[in-house]
Design an enzyme around this catalytic site. Structure first.
Site, short mmCIF file in Angstrom:
data_model
loop_
_atom_site.label_atom_id
_atom_site.label_comp_id
_atom_site.label_asym_id
_atom_site.label_seq_id
_atom_site.Cartn_x
_atom_site.Cartn_y
_atom_site.Cartn_z
N ASP A 1 22.67 -35.24 39.76
CA ASP A 1 24.04 -35.40 38.60
C ASP A 1 25.10 -35.00 38.98
OD1 ASP A 1 22.48 -37.11 36.47
OD2 ASP A 1 21.18 -35.29 36.22
N GLU B 1 18.17 -44.86 27.81
CA GLU B 1 17.38 -44.06 28.90
C GLU B 1 17.93 -42.70 28.35
OE1 GLU B 1 19.11 -43.48 32.85
OE2 GLU B 1 18.94 -45.86 33.01
#
Lengths: 282, 411
Positions: free
Chosen positions: A73, A62
């Site tokens: 994140d 990915e």
């Protein structure tokens, strides 16, 4: 034979998962942001994570695209992507990383916040991703019930659509989301952001179970908080894909000053994770 | 059709571009708000707080002396600066804090730029017994240290965000990260008409009280609707509150004034609608400042409260439809208006609100040039008071804080 057999549901990336399952193990997915520590370094990283030190590593890579406002994140990935942006990474560099992964025989995908795709042009992004050999896109902030343009572009260029489900998702949303996916569905194992965690989440088996009940024809990946072979083996005993991100980024401890040394650590972690998924169902 | 639609769209703008983990919380919020908004008791509780705690209704002041500088226009000020905590922000936080209690949650988090929304949230949290954490860009905590102290005095925790550009947008990212982890007991009390659905709708409904009052006050006390309504636009909550009841009045021109910073041509500004392009940021499709890759560009404004690279999606829609007009006002124009209003009317405005005043002055003068016979009325939302901006004014005007003359000393 695994339970996943419908090529229309599996697309390119789900077919790889089914093949891994047929070999008796889940698929290993490695996340890494392009551009960190530099664009060229990151191309080496994505190749190394596929190879490990024994020629055995991630099945799917990915490729993350650094974004100015990465609200999914945690700090490890935030810091890496902030540095990558300071060092000039561009969205189009993701396609170079896609080619690098493909050159090693693994399946490249892209994980990106949606605005970057929209700015590039939704159709153009799907077209260029496909041309570079990419299998699909994971879109953490795109609601599957509000993106007709993406359905059109991903169908036109034959790339997979991976959306996310979470422990807080209702059964109805899980069903709707999985119906919208082609390839596999990404299940967050925790309510939270990306990052290394000491323990795997108790919620992981529950969400996989719920996803299977909603749609048994689509593989289910577990992400958030898997950082070593032991955790990969544990998660891989019930999930079809085991996704590792922050732990891989952390191996770049020298921030590019000692790539050779950091790549050794990365290959070792890749070996450990590959061994983890290998024994997950034995 | 009333906007937004059921998925939070204002025309092509709005929506819910957030991680799946938050979708359930947003649905819960929609249900809770719809339920509360249909409940007369909720409205009664809110109205009581607005009157007895915040000090509503706020008056309209006719700015006779200021109007001398506005061509033939008559400027009227809707005095949101007279609210408790000094700005319109309290309208929203009281409603959302009541809603938090109604949802059975015990904690609120908020993002803040200048600190006004953070202070208002900390105030409502203190009043209603909620735990409170405010995220603020590290740069802003340095620019607005007095507001940091005010929030702490009110019992809130202040977290400085050192990520990204260390300003409001990064504070919003961090608040979202907190929320995704703590959503069981926490409400994210967004301060503007931005973010994912239902926030742009919910905050608009809570800020609507500004124009509900103002429209009636104009009819009752001034004999007619205004010809123009003006407000500053950062995220756009005071502007939407000020515009909303006038949208159906076709004869009323709606003007939003964005922060032009050093000028649009300089690239250092926060004029999102004037100089931005459509994209997705913080959960909504709207105009934003972005580079060709879609990376958010940092905004610049002398006013921390307007220093945001996005704008509420309903404003994007009003701009595209032509119902409202958005123009930039530079730092210098805003500071000139700040000084003028202070010295002609004895009202120190927030620098945010000074953008609206400057825009109204410019509009009045422009009309006088185009049509010397016209004597328009311009109703300006004076969204906040300027006490918080004294430091900025000090350095902008080169004041030293020293007395003009000292007397009574020994020879």
């Amino acid at each position: 034979m695994s339970q996943f057999t419908d090529p229309k549901r599996l697309g390119k990336s789900g077919a790889i998962v089914a093949r891994c399952l047929d070999e008796g193990r889940p698929a290993l997915v490695a996340y890494f942001p392009v551009g960190y520590p530099s664009v060229d370094d990151s191309l080496e990283v994505v190749k190394a994570v596929v190879e490990g030190s024994q020629g055995r590593g991630a099945d799917i890579v990915e490729i993350g695209i650094p974004y100015s406002d990465p609200l999914m994140d945690g700090l490890v990935i935030q810091h890496a992507t902030t540095r990558a942006r300071e060092r000039g990474v561009r969205v189009s560099d993701a396609f170079r990383a896609v080619e690098a992964v493909a050159s090693k025989g693994a399946t490249p995908m892209v994980m990106t916040y949606w605005n970057l795709v929209e700015a590039y042009g939704v159709d153009a992004f799907a077209r260029d991703l496909s041309a570079a050999g990419g299998a699909g896109i994971i879109t953490p902030d795109l609601p599957p019930d509000d993106c007709p343009e993406w359905f059109e572009a991903s169908d036109a260029h034959d790339v997979d659509r991976v959306f996310l489900i979470a422990p807080s998702s209702t059964d109805e949303r899980i069903r709707m989301t999985m119906e919208s996916c082609r390839g596999w569905v990404y299940a967050s194992s925790v309510m939270g952001v990306t990052g290394v965690r000491d323990k795997t989440s108790d919620a992981a088996p529950v969400i996989v179970e719920r996803a299977r009940a909603a749609d048994p024809t689509l593989p289910v990946g577990i992400g958030l908080g898997v950082s070593n072979g032991e955790q990969a083996a544990e998660i891989g005993s019930f999930a079809d894909l085991v996704i590792v991100g922050s732990a891989l980024v952390k191996t770049m401890g020298s921030d590019g000053r000692d790539m050779a040394g950091d790549l050794v650590k990365l290959r070792e972690l890749s070996d450990d994770l590959a061994a983890g998924v290998e024994r997950a169902r034995r | 059709m009333s906007l937004p639609d059921s998925r939070g769209h204002f025309g092509r703008y709005g929506g819910r571009f957030v991680p799946e983990a938050l979708q359930a919380a947003l649905n819960e919020l929609i249900a809770a708000f719809d339920d509360a908004w249909a409940d007369p008791q909720f409205h009664a509780d809110l109205a009581k707080l607005q009157r007895d705690y915040a000090g509503r209704p706020t008056p309209i002041t006719v700015a006779e002396s200021l109007s001398q500088h506005a061509g033939n226009a008559r400027i009227l000020l809707k005095r949101e600066d007279l609210n408790h905590t000094g700005a319109h922000k309290v309208n929203n936080v009281l409603g959302q804090a009541l809603l938090t209690k109604r949802m059975g949650k015990t904690r609120v988090i908020a993002e803040t730029g200048a600190g006004q929304h953070g202070v208002a949230t900390a105030t409502a949290a203190a009043l209603l017994g909620l735990e409170c954490r405010v995220y603020m860009g590290e740069l802003d905590t340095q620019r607005q240290s007095v507001n940091v102290a005010r929030m702490q005095l009110l019992g809130a925790e202040v977290y400085a965000v050192a990520a990204g550009s260390r300003t409001l947008k990064d504070a919003m990212n961090e608040a979202m990260r907190d929320w995704v982890t703590t959503v069981d007991n926490t409400h994210y009390l967004i301060g503007t008409v931005g973010g994912p659905h239902p926030f742009p709708y919910l905050v608009r409904e809570l800020q609507r009280v500004i124009s509900v009052e103002a429209r009636q006050q104009m009819l009752d006390d001034h004999g007619a609707l205004p010809d123009y309504v003006a407000a500053c636009v950062g995220g756009g909550s005071n502007a939407i509150g000020m515009f909303y009841e006038f949208i159906g009045d076709e004869g009323v021109g709606l003007y939003g004034f964005e922060a032009g910073g050093d000028g649009i041509e300089s690239g250092r500004h926060a004029a999102t609608i004037n100089a931005g392009t459509p994209g997705v940021l913080h959960g909504a499709r709207t105009y934003l400042l972005q580079d060709e890759d879609g990376q958010t560009i940092e905004s610049h404004s002398i006013s921390a409260g307007l220093d945001y690279p996005g704008v509420g999606p309903e404003h994007a829609h009003l701009a595209d439809s032509g119902r409202a007009v958005y123009e930039p006002v530079s730092d210098d124009e805003a500071m000139a208006a700040f000084k003028l209003l202070t010295q002609t009317e004895g009202i120190i405005p927030a620098i945010e609100s000074a953008h609206a005043v400057a825009g109204a002055l410019r509009l009045g003068r422009r009309i006088a040039e185009e049509d010397p016979q016209a004597t328009p009325s311009i109703l300006v939302c004076l969204s906040g008071r300027g006490d918080k901006d004294v430091d900025t004014a000090f350095s902008y005007f080169g004041l030293a804080g020293e007395p003009d003359v000292t007397v009574g000393a020994f020879e």
